[in-house]
Design an enzyme around this catalytic site. Sequence first.
Site, mmCIF file in Angstrom:
data_model
loop_
_atom_site.group_PDB
_atom_site.id
_atom_site.type_symbol
_atom_site.label_atom_id
_atom_site.label_comp_id
_atom_site.label_asym_id
_atom_site.label_seq_id
_atom_site.Cartn_x
_atom_site.Cartn_y
_atom_site.Cartn_z
ATOM 1 C CE LYS A 204 -6.525 -52.156 47.291
ATOM 2 N NZ LYS A 204 -6.797 -50.869 47.944
ATOM 3 N NE ARG A 214 -7.435 -47.262 41.461
ATOM 4 C CZ ARG A 214 -6.450 -47.989 40.951
ATOM 5 N NH1 ARG A 214 -5.959 -47.691 39.768
ATOM 6 N NH2 ARG A 214 -5.950 -49.006 41.627
ATOM 7 C CE LYS A 227 -3.958 -46.574 43.927
ATOM 8 N NZ LYS A 227 -5.057 -46.439 44.903
ATOM 9 C CE LYS A 258 -10.353 -53.229 47.081
ATOM 10 N NZ LYS A 258 -9.860 -51.975 47.582
ATOM 11 C CB SER A 284 -15.972 -50.279 41.973
ATOM 12 O OG SER A 284 -14.613 -50.335 41.579
ATOM 13 C CE1 TYR A 322 -18.865 -49.598 46.787
ATOM 14 C CE2 TYR A 322 -18.118 -51.424 45.410
ATOM 15 C CZ TYR A 322 -17.841 -50.308 46.185
ATOM 16 O OH TYR A 322 -16.535 -49.911 46.357
HETATM 17 C C1 PBG Z 1 -7.787 -47.394 47.973
HETATM 18 C C2 PBG Z 1 -8.941 -48.313 47.806
HETATM 19 C C3 PBG Z 1 -9.361 -48.813 46.576
HETATM 20 C C4 PBG Z 1 -10.511 -49.567 46.811
HETATM 21 C C5 PBG Z 1 -10.769 -49.525 48.183
HETATM 22 N N1 PBG Z 1 -9.771 -48.763 48.794
HETATM 23 C C6 PBG Z 1 -8.832 -48.576 45.219
HETATM 24 C C7 PBG Z 1 -7.414 -48.733 44.935
HETATM 25 O O1 PBG Z 1 -6.675 -49.451 45.609
HETATM 26 O O2 PBG Z 1 -6.998 -48.085 43.973
HETATM 27 C C8 PBG Z 1 -11.281 -50.243 45.727
HETATM 28 C C9 PBG Z 1 -12.693 -50.619 45.998
HETATM 29 C C10 PBG Z 1 -13.497 -50.919 44.795
HETATM 30 O O3 PBG Z 1 -13.004 -50.981 43.650
HETATM 31 O O4 PBG Z 1 -14.711 -51.104 44.974
HETATM 32 N N2 PBG Z 1 -7.139 -47.381 49.146
#
Ligand code: PBG
Length: 332
Positions: A204, A214, A227, A258, A284, A322
């Site tokens: 990730k 978010r 992060k 991801k 997203s 989605y």
């Molecule tokens: C947080 C989490 C995130 C997503 C899934 N779980 C966002 C992040 O790490 O800030 C993102 C999914 C997306 O953008 O569709 N644990």
Amino acid sequence: MSPTPITAPFPAARLRRLRRTPALRAMVTETTLTPANLIWPIFVTEIAGGEGEIPSMPGVERLTLDGAKRAAETAMRLGIPAICIFPHSDPDLKTESCERAWDPENIGNRAIRAIKQVAPELAVMTDIALDPYNANGHDGLVRDGVILNDETVEALGRMALVQAEAGADILGPSDMMDGRIGALRGRLEESGHKDVAILSYAAKFASGFYGPFRDAVGASGRLVGDKKTYQVNPANREEAMRCVARDLSEGADMVMVKPGMPYLDICRMVKDQFAAPTFAYQVSGEYAMIEGAIRNGWLAREVVVESLLAFRRAGCDGILTYYAPQVAERLA
Ligand code: PBG
């Protein structure tokens, strides 16, 4: 080892011969996409009036518990095997110690039970990370500005047990703390949840493509800092491979890359190297880019299936997207 394709010189070889008709094209199609390849992420709200469309993700709605049940029935009807729950939780109940993350009555756990009532055969996947319940928006516990690894892993273990208790089939640790897969696997084994699977968010990346998510979970204004001390630098593929190797060796049943489309090289490497069930998350921001362009008339809706086929071609067994219900409908 991929074979070397042998091609006669032109005109003996005319590669267009097999592209001439739909039947010929169908015969030589190498990659398939079916509803079974899809995992559908949904947002479930506990806030009165919190449901409805997410502005930066047009076409995606936050759902009430009843809406989540309807989504589960839709997934069953369309042959989508799994739904993944993301909580939109009450901002007034977010704390620095995140204790709501392991409250059996939090919205995520209520959604698991609600879905299992109406669609017991649907696989229910969860998110394991503290951010929906954290006052500062991070996936881990924070002390003096530092994200605490081992204390967070302990908290994630509690979260996992409660989710397993609520009936989750697949746990999705998305936090990127070190050692969490082994710790969660251990907790599940010793508590009698030995058949609960883990789909690790293994590779990730610290990505800008999570922005609309978010917004969707109400974490945007909260996040203090970024992060980057736990998610992988987008420049690093060797590090991503080490993360995947580590998570598999600790007992992850499946792994995820991801975001998705900007990281197809990682998907291919992971599949070739580890031959494990491999998933990608079309996140997203990818959804927002594609859907924004379609709604502006700049792209045709066909690009959605093309974008998902790309993951299959890159070696993914499935995709969190989605677009899952829309595409499953289209493929039917
Ligand atoms: C947080 C989490 C995130 C997503 C899934 N779980 C966002 C992040 O790490 O800030 C993102 C999914 C997306 O953008 O569709 N644990």
